[in-house]
Design a protein around this motif. Structure first.
Motif, PDB file in Angstrom:
ATOM      1  N   ALA A   1      -4.063   1.182   8.944  1.00 34.73           N
ATOM      2  CA  ALA A   1      -5.498   1.334   9.143  1.00 34.73           C
ATOM      3  C   ALA A   1      -6.280   0.643   8.028  1.00 34.73           C
ATOM      4  O   ALA A   1      -7.321   0.010   8.281  1.00 34.73           O
ATOM      5  N   ARG A   2      -5.795   0.743   6.807  1.00 41.49           N
ATOM      6  CA  ARG A   2      -6.445   0.063   5.678  1.00 41.49           C
ATOM      7  C   ARG A   2      -6.377  -1.453   5.848  1.00 41.49           C
ATOM      8  O   ARG A   2      -7.360  -2.163   5.587  1.00 41.49           O
ATOM      9  N   ALA A   3      -5.231  -1.958   6.300  1.00 38.04           N
ATOM     10  CA  ALA A   3      -5.087  -3.401   6.530  1.00 38.04           C
ATOM     11  C   ALA A   3      -6.048  -3.871   7.616  1.00 38.04           C
ATOM     12  O   ALA A   3      -6.640  -4.960   7.520  1.00 38.04           O
ATOM     13  N   GLN A   4      -6.230  -3.077   8.650  1.00 36.84           N
ATOM     14  CA  GLN A   4      -7.170  -3.433   9.715  1.00 36.84           C
ATOM     15  C   GLN A   4      -8.605  -3.386   9.214  1.00 36.84           C
ATOM     16  O   GLN A   4      -9.431  -4.250   9.547  1.00 36.84           O
ATOM     17  N   GLU A   5      -8.912  -2.409   8.387  1.00 37.89           N
ATOM     18  CA  GLU A   5     -10.252  -2.283   7.825  1.00 37.89           C
ATOM     19  C   GLU A   5     -10.623  -3.500   6.984  1.00 37.89           C
ATOM     20  O   GLU A   5     -11.771  -3.966   7.007  1.00 37.89           O
ATOM     21  N   LEU A   6      -9.648  -4.034   6.250  1.00 39.26           N
ATOM     22  CA  LEU A   6      -9.894  -5.191   5.375  1.00 39.26           C
ATOM     23  C   LEU A   6      -9.733  -6.522   6.090  1.00 39.26           C
ATOM     24  O   LEU A   6      -9.926  -7.576   5.487  1.00 39.26           O
TER      25      LEU A   6
ATOM     26  N   ARG B   1       0.369   3.410  -3.332  1.00 36.76           N
ATOM     27  CA  ARG B   1      -0.481   4.581  -3.100  1.00 36.76           C
ATOM     28  C   ARG B   1       0.278   5.753  -2.496  1.00 36.76           C
ATOM     29  O   ARG B   1      -0.266   6.848  -2.375  1.00 36.76           O
TER      30      ARG B   1
ATOM     31  N   GLU C   1       0.831  -1.200   0.000  1.00 43.29           N
ATOM     32  CA  GLU C   1       0.000   0.000   0.000  1.00 43.29           C
ATOM     33  C   GLU C   1       0.871   1.258   0.000  1.00 43.29           C
ATOM     34  O   GLU C   1       0.597   2.225  -0.720  1.00 43.29           O
TER      35      GLU C   1
ATOM     36  N   GLU D   1      -1.547   5.082   7.844  1.00 47.98           N
ATOM     37  CA  GLU D   1      -2.704   4.975   6.938  1.00 47.98           C
ATOM     38  C   GLU D   1      -2.785   3.586   6.307  1.00 47.98           C
ATOM     39  O   GLU D   1      -3.876   3.009   6.180  1.00 47.98           O
ATOM     40  N   ALA D   2      -1.636   3.040   5.921  1.00 46.32           N
ATOM     41  CA  ALA D   2      -1.630   1.692   5.337  1.00 46.32           C
ATOM     42  C   ALA D   2      -2.046   0.646   6.362  1.00 46.32           C
ATOM     43  O   ALA D   2      -2.772  -0.305   6.045  1.00 46.32           O
TER      44      ALA D   2
END
Length: 426
Positions: A176-181, A167, A163, A173-174
């Motif tokens: 947080a995205r991993a936790q979200e998914l 990106r 990420e 931020e990366a």
């Protein structure tokens, strides 16, 4: 064959599903029916997928273990997993586990218990999920001499670094995205600080080099300090930055022994591991006769990991029906761990330098005093009177590199040692 499953989380629930859905095929491969006799859980009333039979749930794991021929341990952690696995083996049951922490800390004890009882210990799912690298090292490559193992063995950190690379976002931020998914836990410490990868590195090194290696033998550096700028700089220089588990046998021309580490590592963009994206895992094995082999696939997730677990269950059950045993622990080589003075490594060092004449010569002099040969040097544009210098060395001892870095930090013309990264694949 009576099968008990300990733990009904993401992987355990999928093991139960596949056992029920494909029971006939699995029985044909094993040579006899596989009967699920119970699923041990902490809370029998907790919500679970509809395919998990509530009548088979129990909170009494110790009693369940005594009723089984094959025990599938998917609890995680050290205790009570260790006690239950040892009880199962002592009682004559075979154990299939995906517990890398347990194996990295207590492999010798578990292997000894299995040998004493004449039962099996299988653990394909402990490293790289569905990727069959444990089988490859333990059985397929038993006739070869492995020299190097390089692995992306943690999907969470690979996703985060990917990420950041694609990106241009920062670590937080990366993450947080991993936790979200669902790739990262609410507490991601074991992943981002490298401990999960270190446990797997210990298992891989033990198998590859027929030597006991524990997690305490593996120096670890995680990815928290990696920035998007680090990754962009690496790409500009022709490298990808990956959290890599590295295990290497000393060559004939060097010291006899092995080295193991986990750290953010630079790989040439042409290296096959540089192209591993997202949450996938991959392991490259180099051997004297076979050359380079690569194992790639999904390293986590319920169904992929359950696939590896059930492969072990079928093997263990087949041995109960037809006779035979899983390969025993192989530690005949008893290779020592190489000291930092004996361990050779290529490194990339990034420095912030005073932008004035003579600074490059001063840096080169530090490298020369410590006997380290420079392979390349690249200077970036100066800002606020500070220039960025990136130096890649030829192989040198870890100890010499550490001494050189300490001297660089004390050099008047060096304003900052920004990073020190190992380089592999060249």
């Amino acid at each position: 064959m009576r099968v008990a499953v300990l733990g009904c989380g993401t992987v355990g629930a999928q093991v139960v599903r596949l056992l029920r859905e494909h029971g006939t095929d699995l029985a044909a491969r094993a040579g006899g029916p596989l009967q699920l006799v119970g699923v041990a859980v902490r809370d029998a009333a907790a919500p679970r997928p509809p395919w998990v039979p509530t009548e088979l749930l129990t909170t009494d794991a110790a009693t369940l273990v005594r009723r089984a021929d094959v025990v599938v341990e998917l609890i995680g952690g050290i205790e009570p997993a260790r006690t239950l696995a040892l009880a199962a083996l002592a009682g004559g049951a075979s154990v299939v586990t995906g517990n890398k922490a347990l194996l990295a800390a207590h492999a010798a004890e578990l292997h000894g218990a299995a040998a004493a009882a004449g039962t099996d210990l299988y653990y394909e799912a402990a490293v790289a999920g569905a990727v069959p690298v444990v089988y490859a090292l333990r059985e397929s490559m038993a006739g070869d001499n492995v020299t190097t193992v390089l692995g992306i063995v943690n999907g969470t950190t690979n996703f985060i670094l990917d990420e950041m690379a694609t990106r241009g976002v920062g670590f937080e931020e990366a993450l947080a995205r991993a936790q979200e998914l669902g790739y990262a836990e609410a507490d991601p410490t074991a992943d981002v600080d490298g401990h999960d990868a270190a446990a797997k590195a210990a298992i891989l090194a033990s198998l590859a080099f027929h030597t006991r290696v524990s997690i305490d033998d593996v120096p670890v550096e995680g990815i928290r300090a990696v920035t998007a700028e680090d990754i962009a700089d690496a790409r500009a220089a022709g490298y990808a930055l990956k959290l890599l588990a590295v295990a290497r046998r000393g060559t004939d021309g060097g010291a006899r022994g092995i080295s193991v580490r986990v750290a953010p590592t630079l790989l040439p963009l042409t290296h096959p591991l540089a192209a591993v994206h997202g949450a996938f895992n991959a392991v490259v094995v180099e051997a004297a006769a076979a050359g380079r082999l690569m194992f790639y696939g999904q390293g986590a997730g319920g169904a992929p990991t359950a696939s590896a677990v059930l492969g072990d269950v079928v093997a263990a059950a087949a041995h109960r029906v037809h006779g035979g045993n899983a390969p025993r622990e192989s530690t005949y080589a008893e290779l020592p761990l190489l000291s930092p003075e004996q361990t050779l490594v290529r490194t990339q060092v990034q420095l912030g330098l005073a932008d004035r004449p003579g600074t490059l010569a001063a840096v080169a002099g530090v490298y020369g005093r410590h006997g380290i040969s420079i392979a390349s040097a690249r200077q970036g544009a100066a800002a606020d009177g500070t220039a960025r210098l990136t130096i890649v060395s030829h192989p040198a001892s870890e100890a010499a590199v550490a001494r050189a870095v300490a001297d660089l930090a004390a050099e008047p013309s060096v304003r900052e040692v920004r990073s020190v990264r190992p380089v592999e694949g060249e």
